[in-house]
Write a protein that holds these residues in place. Sequence first.
Motif, PDB file in Angstrom:
ATOM      1  N   THR A   1      43.177  42.059  33.967  1.00 46.82           N
ATOM      2  CA  THR A   1      43.557  41.489  35.261  1.00 46.82           C
ATOM      3  C   THR A   1      44.213  40.130  35.043  1.00 46.82           C
ATOM      4  O   THR A   1      44.026  39.500  34.022  1.00 46.82           O
ATOM      5  CB  THR A   1      42.324  41.325  36.191  1.00 46.82           C
ATOM      6  OG1 THR A   1      41.358  40.518  35.550  1.00 46.82           O
ATOM      7  CG2 THR A   1      41.720  42.687  36.538  1.00 46.82           C
TER       8      THR A   1
ATOM      9  N   TYR B   1      48.230  48.448  40.326  1.00 46.30           N
ATOM     10  CA  TYR B   1      47.359  49.086  39.344  1.00 46.30           C
ATOM     11  C   TYR B   1      48.272  49.852  38.397  1.00 46.30           C
ATOM     12  O   TYR B   1      49.018  50.739  38.821  1.00 46.30           O
ATOM     13  CB  TYR B   1      46.350  50.042  39.979  1.00 46.30           C
ATOM     14  CG  TYR B   1      45.626  50.824  38.909  1.00 46.30           C
ATOM     15  CD1 TYR B   1      44.788  50.176  38.008  1.00 46.30           C
ATOM     16  CD2 TYR B   1      45.823  52.187  38.763  1.00 46.30           C
ATOM     17  CE1 TYR B   1      44.146  50.866  37.000  1.00 46.30           C
ATOM     18  CE2 TYR B   1      45.184  52.890  37.757  1.00 46.30           C
ATOM     19  CZ  TYR B   1      44.352  52.226  36.879  1.00 46.30           C
ATOM     20  OH  TYR B   1      43.736  52.915  35.867  1.00 46.30           O
TER      21      TYR B   1
ATOM     22  N   GLN C   1      48.589  40.559  42.370  1.00 41.61           N
ATOM     23  CA  GLN C   1      47.439  40.770  41.502  1.00 41.61           C
ATOM     24  C   GLN C   1      47.669  42.037  40.687  1.00 41.61           C
ATOM     25  O   GLN C   1      48.204  43.023  41.201  1.00 41.61           O
ATOM     26  CB  GLN C   1      46.174  40.915  42.328  1.00 41.61           C
ATOM     27  CG  GLN C   1      45.815  39.647  43.068  1.00 41.61           C
ATOM     28  CD  GLN C   1      44.545  39.831  43.861  1.00 41.61           C
ATOM     29  OE1 GLN C   1      43.681  40.615  43.517  1.00 41.61           O
ATOM     30  NE2 GLN C   1      44.430  39.093  44.954  1.00 41.61           N
TER      31      GLN C   1
ATOM     32  N   THR D   1      50.065  41.538  47.087  1.00 42.20           N
ATOM     33  CA  THR D   1      50.325  42.852  46.509  1.00 42.20           C
ATOM     34  C   THR D   1      49.359  43.092  45.360  1.00 42.20           C
ATOM     35  O   THR D   1      49.100  42.205  44.551  1.00 42.20           O
ATOM     36  CB  THR D   1      51.772  42.949  45.981  1.00 42.20           C
ATOM     37  OG1 THR D   1      52.678  42.711  47.056  1.00 42.20           O
ATOM     38  CG2 THR D   1      52.052  44.321  45.389  1.00 42.20           C
ATOM     39  N   LEU D   2      48.813  44.291  45.282  1.00 43.73           N
ATOM     40  CA  LEU D   2      47.962  44.694  44.169  1.00 43.73           C
ATOM     41  C   LEU D   2      48.675  45.797  43.406  1.00 43.73           C
ATOM     42  O   LEU D   2      49.048  46.821  43.979  1.00 43.73           O
ATOM     43  CB  LEU D   2      46.611  45.208  44.663  1.00 43.73           C
ATOM     44  CG  LEU D   2      45.723  45.849  43.586  1.00 43.73           C
ATOM     45  CD1 LEU D   2      45.302  44.820  42.538  1.00 43.73           C
ATOM     46  CD2 LEU D   2      44.506  46.505  44.224  1.00 43.73           C
TER      47      LEU D   2
END
Length: 120
Positions: free
Chosen positions: A118, A42, A75, A39-40
């Motif tokens: 990050t 933002y 992430q 999974t990302l």
Amino acid sequence: MNLLRIKEDLSDAHLRLSRAVVEHLDWAECIRRYDREGTLFYLDPPYWGTAGYGCDFTLEEYYRMGELARTGQGQFAISVNDTPEMRDAFKGLTLQTTLIRYTVGQQATEPRGELIITNR
């Protein structure tokens, strides 16, 4: 926007969004629900010390965000303004700095520092 192509544009948008899930959740609950390998996330929270967002986003929320990014399985990429408070809240994560010129209306501001954070 080309009104002659609106049917095609809507069809393209429908195809791009056909597998999207839209949630109406607290940001931290959304992360807890979907946090897994692959999974990302933002995150673009309100900039600390600025006005006009129409919501109460306290300093504790940034510390909470930093903790979830440090301990999450997915992430994370987070953008915030470069202030000592933000550097402290996201300590232990990878911090990259950049200068950005914000545009309000047709007026551009002087370049200001922004952090790209990050966890990997």
